[in-house]
Scaffold this active site. Sequence first.
Site, mmCIF file in Angstrom:
data_model
loop_
_atom_site.group_PDB
_atom_site.id
_atom_site.type_symbol
_atom_site.label_atom_id
_atom_site.label_comp_id
_atom_site.label_asym_id
_atom_site.label_seq_id
_atom_site.Cartn_x
_atom_site.Cartn_y
_atom_site.Cartn_z
ATOM 1 C CB SER A 174 -0.960 -0.061 1.197
ATOM 2 O OG SER A 174 -2.042 0.793 0.999
ATOM 3 C CG ASP A 275 -6.385 -2.992 -3.920
ATOM 4 O OD1 ASP A 275 -7.000 -1.918 -3.703
ATOM 5 O OD2 ASP A 275 -5.185 -3.163 -3.659
ATOM 6 C CG HIS A 305 -5.782 -2.443 0.008
ATOM 7 N ND1 HIS A 305 -4.986 -2.178 -1.090
ATOM 8 C CD2 HIS A 305 -5.243 -1.733 1.027
ATOM 9 C CE1 HIS A 305 -4.030 -1.337 -0.750
ATOM 10 N NE2 HIS A 305 -4.156 -1.053 0.532
#
Length: 336
Positions: A174, A275, A305
């Site tokens: 991320s 995601d 995610h």
Amino acid sequence: MTRNILTETPVLPWKPKIVLFGATLLMNLTRRPNGTLNRRLLNLVNHTVPARNKARQGVKTLDITIDATRNLGFRLFIPTKPPPDVILPVIIFFHGGGFAFFSPNSRHYDNVCRRFAREIPAVIVSVNYRLLPEHGYPSQYDDGFDTLKFLDQQRLDGFPANADLSRCFLVGDSAGGNLAHHVACRAGKAELRQVRVIGQISIQSFFGGEERTESEIRLKKMPIVSLGLTDWLWKAFLPEGGNRDHEAVNVMGPRAVDINGMEYPETVVVVGGFDPLQDRQREFYNWLKRSGKEVKLIEYPNAVHGFYLFPEIPESSHFMKEARDFVHKVSATFKK
Ligand SMILES: *[C@@H]1O[C@H](CO)[C@@H](O)[C@H](O)[C@H]1NC(C)=O
Ligand SMILES: *[C@@H]1O[C@H](CO)[C@@H](O)[C@H](O)[C@H]1NC(C)=O
Ligand SMILES: *[C@@H]1O[C@H](CO)[C@@H](O)[C@H](O)[C@H]1NC(C)=O
């Protein structure tokens, strides 16, 4: 994780489901419209674990300070099972959390670094970089690169003698994946003596842009990544007057830096089919390819995610195996 074809929603084991819902709720409740975070509330639910010098499941950990004035340092993860004559690669790890949440001592990140250390095996340097909104761009990149410089210049007490700094990998998920890319770019232009960055694993990296992508709109109800949150984070991150097409955010967008002639590590880009950020991660992959870089795309169609943080999710183990194979393959190419 299986996919429910009828509703196009991921079917998750109950534990990750609860944790992801809790994290989403917390990120919603703690961010304020005026751009500050309710750190008091965050600290109430901040599950951290201390460093443990005694090996647990084959890994011991140690917290190292680089610069106390900005609370920069890292948690070091040392696998204790490999015999001391086995030379280990070094992974410089950047945790996710939108540049605003979590730290190397957060339970899930401590756990995942232990898994990397044990399963690859490798020495892990998990960087405690500064966070939003108190510290914006480019503090996170500065902290990341300063960690590389620190490793390059020091022979630390406690740094394992069998850690091979000429085989460093940048790994981040991320926001940590965004950070890893920018540190890779800085490393490509720098003169480092010992540290050599030879690989990168970009896990569901956080990129943005002014124009919405198809996946950002279609998957806006997925855990963690909502447009409400990402818009807030980029606003906190960017300098006054900057927009989401800034080169730090829309890395491969209209203001992309030309990296064609630049040294850049061989990379794996990891994408999850649930995601919202997946379109941008594929663009990143395509941009690296167009720029002449060695890059491989790995897709997990059923992954949300943050999936890899949960060992209960089968794709998490598949990913760990891919990471191990990649580190071994690239390391073998660079053997001295
Ligand atoms: C932002 O809002 C919070 C709570 O409403 C308040 O305590 C804080 O002082 C505000 N900060 C700024 C910089 O406006
Ligand atoms: C959580 O708490 C620990 C220790 O109390 C601290 O080191 C860490 O920075 C905190 N993390 C966040 C994201 O606030
Ligand atoms: C968090 O906020 C987003 C919008 O910003 C909303 O779509 C989502 O349902 C919220 N989720 C939770 C668990 O509060």
